[in-house]
Design a protein around this motif. Structure first.
Motif, PDB file in Angstrom:
ATOM      1  N   THR A 273       0.845  -1.343   0.074  1.00 39.27           N
ATOM      2  CA  THR A 273      -0.021  -0.027  -0.040  1.00 39.27           C
ATOM      3  C   THR A 273       0.848   1.332   0.049  1.00 39.27           C
ATOM      4  O   THR A 273       1.833   1.264   0.673  1.00 39.27           O
ATOM      5  CB  THR A 273      -0.857   0.144   1.250  1.00 39.27           C
ATOM      6  N   ILE A 274       0.394   2.253  -0.747  1.00 38.54           N
ATOM      7  CA  ILE A 274       1.081   3.349  -0.612  1.00 38.54           C
ATOM      8  C   ILE A 274      -0.115   4.625  -0.343  1.00 38.54           C
ATOM      9  O   ILE A 274      -1.125   4.696  -1.071  1.00 38.54           O
ATOM     10  CB  ILE A 274       1.749   3.967  -2.038  1.00 38.54           C
ATOM     11  N   ASN A 275       0.146   5.525   0.638  1.00 41.04           N
ATOM     12  CA  ASN A 275      -0.605   6.628   0.754  1.00 41.04           C
ATOM     13  C   ASN A 275       0.250   7.767   1.018  1.00 41.04           C
ATOM     14  O   ASN A 275       0.615   8.057   2.182  1.00 41.04           O
ATOM     15  CB  ASN A 275      -1.586   6.316   2.132  1.00 41.04           C
ATOM     16  N   ASN A 276       0.425   8.779   0.088  1.00 40.88           N
ATOM     17  CA  ASN A 276       1.379   9.742  -0.055  1.00 40.88           C
ATOM     18  C   ASN A 276       0.508  10.982  -0.347  1.00 40.88           C
ATOM     19  O   ASN A 276      -0.509  10.995  -0.990  1.00 40.88           O
ATOM     20  CB  ASN A 276       2.494   9.489  -1.027  1.00 40.88           C
ATOM     21  N   GLY A 277       0.933  12.179   0.568  1.00 37.38           N
ATOM     22  CA  GLY A 277       0.242  13.454   0.194  1.00 37.38           C
ATOM     23  C   GLY A 277      -0.320  13.813   1.608  1.00 37.38           C
ATOM     24  O   GLY A 277      -0.344  13.113   2.258  1.00 37.38           O
ATOM     25  N   PRO A 278      -0.877  15.021   1.641  1.00 41.43           N
ATOM     26  CA  PRO A 278      -1.051  16.180   0.436  1.00 41.43           C
ATOM     27  C   PRO A 278       0.204  16.748   0.319  1.00 41.43           C
ATOM     28  O   PRO A 278       0.327  17.530  -0.764  1.00 41.43           O
ATOM     29  CB  PRO A 278      -2.139  17.053   1.302  1.00 41.43           C
ATOM     30  N   THR A 279       1.451  16.782   1.119  1.00 37.48           N
ATOM     31  CA  THR A 279       2.675  17.373   0.703  1.00 37.48           C
ATOM     32  C   THR A 279       3.672  16.407   0.410  1.00 37.48           C
ATOM     33  O   THR A 279       3.344  15.257   0.560  1.00 37.48           O
ATOM     34  CB  THR A 279       3.034  18.186   1.893  1.00 37.48           C
TER      35      THR A 279
END
Length: 216
Positions: free
Chosen positions: A25-31
């Protein structure tokens, strides 16, 4: 037209004597500094009552920008469990022995929950063989992304494979990305997520044993 919805992941895995599966899984952001990525591999052998779960995670945030990496291995052999956790600097080992009744209670509770994969208007691509398993391949698109924020949708596509014999999930891929403005603008928020499930092997020999750290 074959049924497009696979059975729950737990229900599907329960039909095998042994298996090896991966979940990334990848969950990147909002920066750009907000990053959370994980890789999980699970091996299980019902006949020998053994399980091993290996997890690797990498994370950082705008508040805590220094990247943190962790490794965790969980072993279960019969009524014995051992968890080895490491952040690259420190390693922690926890062992536990449970009673048969505790095992019954834990498994009965966990069997009440399952992960069901749903997709909006999936399209059948055709039959393909994935990791030796004849499967139906479907694609789909996620709608509704950006409705609340007004963000521009960059990615909203998924695909999955369902076993012809057994209707269990063999592989699942989903990629989502939305941005509130142009890339490179410091005020732009970009959210990017990826989900990847794959049943790598079924009913093959699995070699799992307690490492020395768990028995010393």
């Amino acid at each position: 037209q074959p049924a497009a919805s696979p059975m729950g992941i737990r229900e599907g895995l329960a039909s095998f004597n042994s298996f090896r599966m991966t979940m990334n899984t990848i969950n990147n952001g909002p920066t750009p500094l907000d990053r959370n990525e994980s890789q999980v591999e699970i091996k299980y052998d019902a006949e020998n009552d053994v399980r091993h779960m290996h997890t690797e995670t990498v994370s950082s945030s705008a508040e805590y920008p220094e990247e943190e990496s962790t490794l965790e291995d969980q072993y279960q052999i019969g009524l014995s469990t051992c968890t080895i956790s490491s952040d690259g600097e420190y390693t922690d080992v926890e062992t536990q022995e449970i009673t048969p009744l505790q095992r019954d209670m834990t498994e009965s509770a966990s069997n009440l929950f399952d992960l069901i994969i749903t997709a909006e208007n999936p399209t059948l691509v055709g039959q393909e063989t994935v990791n030796g398993i004849p499967s139906n391949h479907y694609t789909f698109r996620v709608t509704g992304l950006g409705d609340y924020s007004g963000a521009e949708v960059k990615l909203a596509d998924g695909e999955y494979w369902v076993a012809l014999d057994g209707q269990y999930l063999v592989k699942y891929l989903l990629a989502l990305e939305a941005a509130t403005g142009p890339e490179g603008d410091p005020a732009t928020e970009i959210m990017h997520s990826e989900y990847n499930f794959e049943l790598q092997e079924t009913n093959q020999p699995v070699n799992i044993s307690m490492p020395p750290e768990c028995t010393s």
